[in-house]
Scaffold this motif. Structure first.
Motif, PDB file in Angstrom:
ATOM      1  N   HIS A 129      28.317  -8.337 -45.571  1.00 19.64           N
ATOM      2  CA  HIS A 129      26.703  -8.305 -45.820  1.00 19.64           C
ATOM      3  C   HIS A 129      26.756  -7.020 -45.510  1.00 19.64           C
ATOM      4  O   HIS A 129      26.287  -6.631 -44.125  1.00 19.64           O
ATOM      5  CB  HIS A 129      26.056  -9.898 -44.869  1.00 19.64           C
ATOM      6  N   PHE A 130      28.291  -6.241 -45.003  1.00 18.73           N
ATOM      7  CA  PHE A 130      27.451  -4.459 -44.306  1.00 18.73           C
ATOM      8  C   PHE A 130      26.140  -3.794 -44.489  1.00 18.73           C
ATOM      9  O   PHE A 130      26.315  -4.003 -45.910  1.00 18.73           O
ATOM     10  CB  PHE A 130      29.133  -4.474 -44.510  1.00 18.73           C
ATOM     11  N   HIS A 131      26.122  -3.052 -43.980  1.00 18.15           N
ATOM     12  CA  HIS A 131      24.586  -2.565 -44.028  1.00 18.15           C
ATOM     13  C   HIS A 131      24.518  -1.005 -43.172  1.00 18.15           C
ATOM     14  O   HIS A 131      25.350  -1.296 -41.934  1.00 18.15           O
ATOM     15  CB  HIS A 131      23.758  -3.179 -43.869  1.00 18.15           C
ATOM     16  N   GLY A 132      23.730  -0.698 -43.492  1.00 16.96           N
ATOM     17  CA  GLY A 132      23.668   0.729 -42.652  1.00 16.96           C
ATOM     18  C   GLY A 132      24.482   2.759 -43.146  1.00 16.96           C
ATOM     19  O   GLY A 132      24.961   2.065 -43.822  1.00 16.96           O
ATOM     20  N   GLY A 133      23.895   3.244 -42.046  1.00 18.31           N
ATOM     21  CA  GLY A 133      24.638   4.720 -42.472  1.00 18.31           C
ATOM     22  C   GLY A 133      23.436   5.561 -43.524  1.00 18.31           C
ATOM     23  O   GLY A 133      24.108   6.249 -43.362  1.00 18.31           O
ATOM     24  N   GLU A 160      24.740   3.575 -36.897  1.00 16.02           N
ATOM     25  CA  GLU A 160      24.497   1.939 -37.026  1.00 16.02           C
ATOM     26  C   GLU A 160      24.812   1.035 -38.129  1.00 16.02           C
ATOM     27  O   GLU A 160      24.423   0.565 -38.657  1.00 16.02           O
ATOM     28  CB  GLU A 160      22.695   2.251 -37.541  1.00 16.02           C
ATOM     29  N   MET A 161      26.132   1.239 -38.193  1.00 18.64           N
ATOM     30  CA  MET A 161      26.891   0.615 -39.156  1.00 18.64           C
ATOM     31  C   MET A 161      27.657  -0.979 -38.825  1.00 18.64           C
ATOM     32  O   MET A 161      28.138  -0.989 -37.815  1.00 18.64           O
ATOM     33  CB  MET A 161      27.961   1.322 -40.057  1.00 18.64           C
ATOM     34  N   VAL A 162      27.037  -2.011 -39.282  1.00 21.69           N
ATOM     35  CA  VAL A 162      26.867  -3.578 -38.877  1.00 21.69           C
ATOM     36  C   VAL A 162      26.774  -4.224 -40.579  1.00 21.69           C
ATOM     37  O   VAL A 162      26.546  -3.832 -41.389  1.00 21.69           O
ATOM     38  CB  VAL A 162      25.322  -3.307 -38.614  1.00 21.69           C
ATOM     39  N   ASP A 163      27.703  -5.311 -39.717  1.00 16.43           N
ATOM     40  CA  ASP A 163      28.671  -6.138 -40.577  1.00 16.43           C
ATOM     41  C   ASP A 163      28.555  -7.100 -40.063  1.00 16.43           C
ATOM     42  O   ASP A 163      28.584  -7.770 -39.113  1.00 16.43           O
ATOM     43  CB  ASP A 163      30.100  -5.864 -40.832  1.00 16.43           C
ATOM     44  N   ASN A 164      27.643  -9.085 -40.458  1.00 17.67           N
ATOM     45  CA  ASN A 164      27.657  -9.491 -39.887  1.00 17.67           C
ATOM     46  C   ASN A 164      29.222 -10.471 -39.325  1.00 17.67           C
ATOM     47  O   ASN A 164      29.351 -10.812 -40.937  1.00 17.67           O
ATOM     48  CB  ASN A 164      26.508 -10.509 -40.678  1.00 17.67           C
ATOM     49  N   PRO A 165      29.165 -10.523 -38.870  1.00 20.85           N
ATOM     50  CA  PRO A 165      29.655 -11.775 -38.756  1.00 20.85           C
ATOM     51  C   PRO A 165      30.265 -13.257 -38.853  1.00 20.85           C
ATOM     52  O   PRO A 165      29.357 -13.795 -38.452  1.00 20.85           O
ATOM     53  CB  PRO A 165      30.755 -11.708 -36.984  1.00 20.85           C
TER      54      PRO A 165
END
Length: 583
Positions: free
Chosen positions: A514-518, A315-320
């Motif tokens: 603003h990447f998050h998750g892991g 669930e690694m996410v970065d706001n594009p």
């Protein structure tokens, strides 16, 4: 679509900027890890001196002996960090930069998007654009946090580092233009994340001086807190001798700048803990290197698996974001983000202005030059070598521009993080899978509509050319042809062509860091941020988030460090009183 070589060179002139002398502040709490003995004991060991790590270390040190390990140096005395005018210099380094003394570590995701990790005390707050605002009430409820304690934690942070953002002519036009474009109501100055247009707060004060999360350490107990810089955590040490119980974290192995190995151990005590605050890349990477993760994946690197926890790195996410640059006929102030437009469609609009234009560096992709997988280091270096050929007059004209971004606030697209090697100094493999979910593409298209509306508002007429000048024609040849949409100073795809707009979203995608998750809450850590299947180990940072809170997450990451720290102190006091009453 590509641009001529000269246009690319002209675009790169946006990198030019001046610097200001740093205002150095005394900071006696940190020392180089080479001064530390090979073995030492503490009640708490915090790995990562970033936005969460500084807050939780300062809080726990009020009553207990704490070690804070930071792999980089301090932010103090570095004008690029400390002064608003020097901010762009932080991102100008060659993307292959690998010096451990640099406050930034570059990485490129498997998607092709170039990104940055902080490698300095203060973490992301030492290298970002400074915007500060809180999470929404809905996000607080979803996280299961207690609102009163959250409020107190935010206030503790804000008293030390936050100031009202400033409004120069460009930022004022952006604020007024957003309201005129329908991003309403006008909420004025506020910490809150609420629909409409707002003037936010900043970690830059009225004198343009940055206040990072490292400033929170000034509130710590000097006698109980040890802060080590250039201390690179290699792995968490576990006691796994008792097969009938879960592994227990007992310490951390780390190296100093001379590559000497040190061991920091937890003192005996059932409440003593190791806390990972190494960020959305660092925390899952360290868990994997320490044997917490998918056993199948760890076997590829001959790492002993202590806990089979496949959610580590998931669930690694970065706001594009996608962005435009508007070349202005009138002078602009140098400004970073001060205003935010928060729409009900999940679009956030922000902007900056002036000559500090590393944002337009082609590797970042904001100027529609190269799709992500074409943004090679070689191409970027080739473009940068041509900078010196630009005349000072050309640079001055191009520096007179503003930058407007549209961000997908809550993307559905997500990816994974995996190890590439057992060397913790090397970036892990990470892929965010930008715009793979159709809803994210639709949100981007809505953002493009807002950009169109914004540029047509009365507030922006003084910042737009009425004709396509030679400079604009070189920057955006599409404006001199029938392709695309004429906005007299910026290129935006034609909204009548949905396919073209969707492709523009994918081709110009980049990051706003603003990447998050892991290490997601509920899957890797419980509601108290304790790692599942392990004793005496927590993760407290943005890696636990399922979405990036607020317009910009740094305020909430700092708040989280304080919030969890205060809760740990209260829980420990209750546990100790219970033990004492039984004795």
């Amino acid at each position: 679509m590509g641009l001529p070589a000269m246009a690319i060179v002209l675009l790169m002139a946006l990198l030019q900027t001046g610097t200001a002398a740093a205002e150095t502040r005394a900071f006696s709490k940190a020392r180089d890890a080479i001064t530390e003995p090979s073995h030492a004991q503490y009640e708490y060991i915090v790995v990562g001196g970033g936005t969460a790590g500084c807050a939780i270390a300062a809080t726990l040190s009020e009553h207990y002996k704490v070690l804070l390990l930071e792999r980089g140096g301090t932010p103090y005395g570095n004008p690029s960090i400390e002064r608003l005018e020097g901010w762009a210099d932080l991102l100008r380094d060659d993307p292959t930069e690998s010096s451990e003394r640099s406050p930034i570590q570059a990485f490129r995701s498997a998607d092709g998007v170039h990104n940055r990790r902080a490698r300095v005390l203060g973490g992301g707050s030492a290298i970002n654009a400074g915007f500060y605002n809180r999470a929404s009430d809905a996000e607080v409820r979803a996280a299961g946090w207690k609102p009163k304690s959250v409020q107190e934690a935010y206030e503790w942070v804000e008293e030390r580092i936050a100031s009202p953002a400033s409004l120069g002519p460009w930022q004022k036009a952006l604020k007024n233009g957003l309201v005129q474009a329908g991003v309403t109501p006008d909420n004025g100055l506020t910490y809150e994340h609420i629909q409409g247009t707002k003037l936010g707060h900043s970690i830059f004060d009225a004198q343009g001086r940055r206040h990072t999360a490292a400033d929170l350490l000034f509130s710590a107990n000097d006698e109980l807190l040890t802060v080590l810089t250039f201390a690179s955590a290699q792995r968490i040490i576990f006691n796994v001798s008792d097969e009938n119980k879960q592994p227990r974290a007992t310490g951390v192995e780390y190296t100093d700048s001379r590559n000497a190995t040190h061991f920091a151990y937890l003192q005996d005590g059932f409440q003593n803990e190791v806390i990972l605050s190494a960020g959305a890349l660092g925390s899952p990477q360290l868990l994997l290197l320490s044997g917490i993760g998918s056993c199948e994946h760890l076997a590829e690197f001959n790492i002993t698996c202590h806990v089979d926890l496949s959610a580590v790195g998931a669930e690694m996410v970065d706001n594009p974001i996608n962005a435009i640059v508007l070349v202005s006929p009138n002078p602009l102030e140098t400004s970073l983000i001060s205003v935010a437009g928060i729409t009900h469609e999940g679009v956030v609009i922000e902007g900056a202005s002036g000559g500090n234009w590393t944002w337009q560096w082609p590797g970042m992709g904001q100027l529609n030059i190269f799709p992500p997988l074409e943004r090679s280091v070689e191409m970027i270096s080739l473009v940068q070598t041509n900078l010196q050929n630009l005349s000072s007059n050309t640079k001055e004209q191009i520096d007179q521009s503003g930058f407007i971004l549209s961000k997908v606030y809550d993307p559905i697209s997500s990816g994974t993080l995996r190890l590439k090697s057992r060397d913790v100094s090397q970036n892990p493999y990470v892929k965010f899978n930008y715009y793979t979910h159709p809803r994210d593409v639709e949100t981007c298209i809505r953002g493009v509509k807002y950009l169109h509306k914004l540029l047509q508002t009365p507030a922006f007429q003084g910042f737009r050319y009425t004709t396509v000048t030679p400079i604009i024609a070189l920057l955006y040849p599409e404006l001199s042809s029938s392709e695309g949409e004429r906005t007299d100073g910026a290129y935006i795809p034609d909204l009548k062509n949905r396919t073209e707009t969707a492709n523009w979203c994918r081709d110009t995608v980049t990051t706003i860091w603003h990447f998050h998750g892991g290490c997601v809450l509920g899957k890797v850590v419980d509601k108290r941020y304790r790692v599942f299947g392990v004793r005496s180990l927590r993760v407290v940072d943005g890696s636990t988030f399922t979405k990036s809170p607020g317009t910009n997450p740094q305020a909430t990451v700092m708040m989280l460090g304080r919030y969890v720290g205060v809760r740990m102190l209260k829980d420990r006091k209750i546990a100790e009183e219970t033990v004492n009453s039984r004795n």
